[in-house]
Design an enzyme around this catalytic site. Structure first.
Site, short mmCIF file in Angstrom:
data_model
loop_
_atom_site.label_atom_id
_atom_site.label_comp_id
_atom_site.label_asym_id
_atom_site.label_seq_id
_atom_site.Cartn_x
_atom_site.Cartn_y
_atom_site.Cartn_z
N ASN A 40 11.33 53.10 -21.20
CA ASN A 40 11.62 52.57 -19.87
C ASN A 40 12.52 53.56 -19.12
O ASN A 40 13.58 53.93 -19.61
CB ASN A 40 12.30 51.22 -19.95
CG ASN A 40 12.42 50.57 -18.58
OD1 ASN A 40 11.53 49.87 -18.14
ND2 ASN A 40 13.53 50.80 -17.90
N HIS A 95 9.99 53.66 -10.67
CA HIS A 95 10.24 54.10 -9.30
C HIS A 95 11.19 55.29 -9.23
O HIS A 95 12.08 55.45 -10.06
CB HIS A 95 10.80 52.97 -8.42
CG HIS A 95 11.62 51.96 -9.14
ND1 HIS A 95 11.46 50.61 -9.00
CD2 HIS A 95 12.60 52.11 -10.07
CE1 HIS A 95 12.31 49.97 -9.78
NE2 HIS A 95 13.02 50.86 -10.44
N ARG A 124 29.05 60.93 -18.48
CA ARG A 124 29.45 60.83 -17.07
C ARG A 124 30.97 60.84 -17.02
O ARG A 124 31.65 60.52 -18.00
CB ARG A 124 28.89 59.57 -16.43
CG ARG A 124 29.38 58.28 -17.07
CD ARG A 124 28.57 57.09 -16.60
NE ARG A 124 29.08 55.83 -17.14
CZ ARG A 124 28.37 54.73 -17.26
NH1 ARG A 124 27.09 54.72 -16.89
NH2 ARG A 124 28.91 53.63 -17.73
#
Length: 457
Positions: free
Chosen positions: A376, A362, A439
């Site tokens: 994935n 998605h 990050r």
């Protein structure tokens, strides 16, 4: 016996109100002129000549891969004049020529074969295609002798009271002995109110010379000409019914065939189920046991067996067997998806390869990438493939796990058996067996809301 064909395609098509020549307008994904050419070829007619005029270069462009020759009709002075313009094509030929109109796309190859067989076996000088209709108003009537042989064609405005009762009409499509036709054209004149040369007058010339003229009767839909957008829509409806019926006979299930739109060159395997609102276009091949749920569009693509597509768009791509696509996925050109993959909701893939058993479930964009098997992709992953000047490539190996909200800044490589932590922006190669974290460190400022007076008490 030598057989050839002339297709009249020089008409202006004023009622279409279009800048394009009438004959290049499409019916179920194919130009009208190419419907006629292809069915002539299916009837084993090799030599085909198109008489073209207005918009000739456009017609040539749309028929350039059909291996046809062309004759020019500079002025549109009637159907007889159009055939006169093709005399060079017929020169020194002996045998039979059929004449068709390029704006009648519903003529079938079976009827074309029947026309030639009837004409040649009956040794007719000319054979025409006719049809019987309930309301013949406006059409030329086929007047036959008591024996059933065609006597003449009478235009509606010239019919007497008895002739007006005749409901057999002329289609404008014929077979001629080539030598007889060429001789008759020498005697053709334009002595009529329109000042045009009519091919129907050739029939009368042939009859007066003592030659036999025959006719075959076909359903009206086969001779229906397209002169307006309304008639284009009517032809589309007839063609669509034929296409869907063919697929149903071959083992395809339609939940509602009247609201399913399939182009003429599409191939579909048996036990496939198609729901209402699907649009399947171009040279698409859909293999066995697929399910296409409502509102899916597939164009110029190959869909493997057992694929499920739901509310999605697939363009110029290949989807491997057992894969599921959608809902609301967008598969753009030059994409190849492997077997048993999962392409989920709001996923866009462009010019990329996706390996077997890979899941992109998605909210993901993948462009200009090579993705291995058993990967994935977490929600929100973006392959950042454009640097402001050109597209860059991303390579992802097998068994890669891409965490949610990851940005992959191309060009970059993610090797086999790797993990990328959620929220990372990856700009460097990720080695095999690694976890990549890219990050900012989280900072918690305790008491900050109270200091700013924002804490609700």
């Amino acid at each position: 016996m030598y057989n050839c064909a002339i297709i009249l395609a020089a008409g202006k098509g004023k009622r279409m109100k279009s800048s394009m020549p009438k004959v290049v307008h499409k019916v179920c994904g194919k130009e009208m002129i190419n419907h006629v050419i292809d069915n002539v070829r299916k009837a084993n007619i090799k030599d085909v000549n198109l008489v073209i005029g207005k918009g000739s270069e456009t017609v040539k462009e749309h028929t350039k891969d059909r291996n046809v020759t062309y004759s020019m009709q500079e002025e549109q002075l009637g159907t007889g004049h159009a055939v006169i313009c093709a005399e060079e094509f017929l020169k020194d030929k002996k045998g039979t020529v059929a004449i068709f109109t390029g704006d009648a796309p519903l003529i079938t190859n079976e009827t074309i074969q029947e026309l030639f067989e009837f004409h040649n076996s009956g040794k007719y000088a000319a054979t025409l295609i006719s049809s019987t209709v309930q309301d013949p108003t406006g059409y030329g009537r086929i007047i036959r002798e008591a024996s059933g042989v065609v006597k003449k064609i009478v235009e509606h405005k010239d019919c007497n009271e008895e002739e007006l009762k005749v409901n057999e009409i002329n289609s404008g499509m014929y077979c001629f002995d080539i030598e007889v036709l060429l001789n008759s054209l020498e005697n053709l004149n334009n002595d009529n109110s329109q000042g045009e040369y009519y091919l129907t007058d050739v029939i009368e010339i042939i009859k007066k010379s003592g030659e036999k003229v025959g006719a075959i009767v076909v359903p009206y839909e086969e001779i229906m000409g397209v002169n307006s957008r309304v008639q284009l829509s009517e032809a589309e409806i007839v063609m669509r019914k034929r296409i869907n019926h063919k697929h149903m006979v071959n083992g395809v299930t339609f939940i509602d065939c009247e609201s399913t739109y399939i182009d003429v060159d599409v191939e579909i395997g048996n036990d496939t189920i198609i729901y209402p609102g699907c649009v399947i276009q171009g040279n698409t091949t859909i293999k066995e046991e697929c399910t296409l749920y409502s509102n899916s569009r597939i164009c110029n693509s190959v869909i493997g067996s057992g694929v499920i597509v739901e509310n999605s768009v697939i363009l110029e791509s290949h989807v491997g067997e057992g894969t599921t696509v959608g809902p609301f996925a967008y598969i753009r050109p030059e994409t190849k998806i492997g077997k048993s993959a999962r392409i989920g909701d709001f996923v866009e893939i462009k010019k990329s390869t996706i390996g077997d058993n890979t899941k992109v479930s998605h909210l993901t964009y993948i462009g200009d990438a090579e993705v291995g098997s058993k990967c994935n992709f977490g929600c929100g992953t973006v392959v950042v493939n454009y640097d402001g000047q050109k597209k860059q490539k991303t390579i992802i190996g097998n068994n890669a796990f891409i965490g949610c909200n990851t940005n992959l800044i191309s060009p970059v490589k993610v090797n086999d058996n790797t993990y990328i932590a959620a929220g990372s922006t990856i700009t460097k190669e990720v080695p095999e067996g690694s976890l990549a974290i890219a990050r900012s460190k989280q900072i918690n400022k305790e008491g900050w809301l109270d200091k700013k007076g924002l804490l609700k008490k």
